[in-house]
Scaffold this active site. Sequence first.
Site: not given
Ligand code: NDP
Length: 255
Positions: A146, A159
């Site tokens: 990130s 975070y």
């Molecule tokens: P979302 O909240 O849209 O999606 C999160 C995903 O992670 C979902 O599929 C969720 O599954 C899954 N998840 C959460 N907790 C767990 C767990 N304990 N075990 C397995 N799966 C889990 O997040 P984003 O797509 O925005 O983020 C994805 C990654 O990118 C993260 O690491 C985030 O920190 C990083 N990121 C995002 C940015 C952004 O602008 N969006 C910027 C920088 C980094 P379920 O559907 O079952 O809840």
Amino acid sequence: MIQKWFDLTGKTALVTGSSRGLGLVIARGLAAAGAKVMLNGVNRERLDAAVEAFRRDGLEAYACPFDVTDREQIEASLHDVKKTTGPVDILVNNAGIQRRGPLESFDPREWQAVIDTNLTGVFITTQCVVGDMIERKSGKIINICSLASEIARPTTGPYTAAKGGVKMLTRAMAVEWAAHNIQVNGIGPGYFLTDMTRTLAENEEFDRWIKGRTPARRWGDPEELTGPVVFLASDASSFINGQILYVDGGLLSLI
Ligand code: NDP
């Protein structure tokens, strides 16, 4: 020739947290480049719907449900899915959560949940996968970092600590496993619209701030992560190890 460098035909990829958001788009990109993909998430209904959507589009996808903080679940689910797909060639550690609040009053249980999911989850999931890679002397690991791996904003302390940790864990993994022909790199997305950032995007002031602060003057489109991920998952990056590729419209380069 150029196409061959990026071709993932015959490879198996596991993308954690790919039932929605960035992980879902990343998994689709890997599948479009030829990989069989294991989709992952905690919510089973959402996960099954994502697998169905891939299959409807002719992409090879399998549900691999587990919580990245639970080693037993990971091992059991991987054991089942690997019978069909074979061992994991490409691991994308993407699952993550966000909890916001002032550090001075941050609930320690919430702190722990963020560290467990965003940092320890990368460690545990990778441990469950890397043995096969070491044995076969081949593997690609991509950790989703990130901008918070480099810089901080108020109210995102846990975070930021976790994502800084993921950056350094990426380097630690790279130096330990490079001799086994395993490349470990990170991707640091800037601001992309997903469920995680929806409240920010809906806040006019924040939206204006992002567009002003990002040299590209816009949010990222999740599809813009596909090229970088396919590159780091493919033969095209066979001597790149321990690097973090920021996909941020130039944000980190601007004071
Ligand atoms: P979302 O909240 O849209 O999606 C999160 C995903 O992670 C979902 O599929 C969720 O599954 C899954 N998840 C959460 N907790 C767990 C767990 N304990 N075990 C397995 N799966 C889990 O997040 P984003 O797509 O925005 O983020 C994805 C990654 O990118 C993260 O690491 C985030 O920190 C990083 N990121 C995002 C940015 C952004 O602008 N969006 C910027 C920088 C980094 P379920 O559907 O079952 O809840």
